[in-house]
Design a protein around this motif. Structure first.
Motif, PDB file in Angstrom:
ATOM      1  N   GLN A  18      35.214  11.312  25.087  1.00 16.61           N
ATOM      2  CA  GLN A  18      35.066  11.902  26.411  1.00 16.61           C
ATOM      3  C   GLN A  18      36.435  12.282  26.946  1.00 16.61           C
ATOM      4  OE1 GLN A  18      32.787   9.547  29.191  1.00 16.61           O
ATOM      5  NE2 GLN A  18      32.262  11.376  30.372  1.00 16.61           N
ATOM      6  N   LYS A  61      34.756  16.117  31.325  1.00 15.84           N
ATOM      7  CA  LYS A  61      33.763  16.595  30.368  1.00 15.84           C
ATOM      8  C   LYS A  61      32.745  15.508  30.064  1.00 15.84           C
ATOM      9  CE  LYS A  61      36.675  20.049  28.093  1.00 15.84           C
ATOM     10  NZ  LYS A  61      37.149  20.578  26.775  1.00 15.84           N
ATOM     11  N   GLU A  66      30.850  13.335  24.200  1.00 16.04           N
ATOM     12  CA  GLU A  66      30.561  14.216  23.070  1.00 16.04           C
ATOM     13  C   GLU A  66      30.391  13.407  21.789  1.00 16.04           C
ATOM     14  OE1 GLU A  66      32.758  17.908  20.627  1.00 16.04           O
ATOM     15  OE2 GLU A  66      33.867  16.677  22.068  1.00 16.04           O
TER      16      GLU A  66
END
Length: 124
Positions: free
Chosen positions: A39, A43, A46
């Motif tokens: 991360q 954002k 992921e």
């Protein structure tokens, strides 16, 4: 349940390499599919990579395919993430996660257990 502790992060130059480790304690390590997520500031978390309970099956996120390798040593209750050819956009907090299942998943909500994260910063 299982407890997870990541290590190995730090500052690295673009093009360099780093290996992250995640040590597990608690329940039987081979009960868990293990994953790595990251991360970056501002954002969403992921998916990076996941590995099956015995290590025979792996999956990688599209943005890291070919540069990162996930592996596990069940005798040491540890999962690793070897990161090569690092780019500034790889800068993030990297988290280890465990899911008591037989199926690999890219969905962070399917992982019940998480480590505290380790920072990786790639300088250009």
């Amino acid at each position: 349940q299982v407890q997870l502790v990541e290590s190995g992060g730090g500052l690295v130059q673009a093009g360099g390499s780093v290996r992250l480790s995640c040590a597990a304690s608690g329940r039987t390590f081979t009960s868990y599919v293990m994953g790595w997520f990251r991360q970056a500031p501002g954002k969403e978390r992921e998916f990076v990579a996941a590995i099956s309970r015995r290590g025979g099956v792996t999956d990688y996120g599209d943005s890291v395919q070919g540069r990162l390798t996930i592996s596990r040593d069940n005798a040491k209750n540890t999962v690793y993430l070897q990161m090569n050819s690092l780019k500034p956009e790889d800068t993030a907090v990297y988290y280890c996660a465990a899911d008591e299942t037989t199926r690999l998943s890219r969905n962070p909500y399917e992982y019940a257990y998480w480590g505290q994260g380790t920072q990786v910063t790639v300088s250009s």
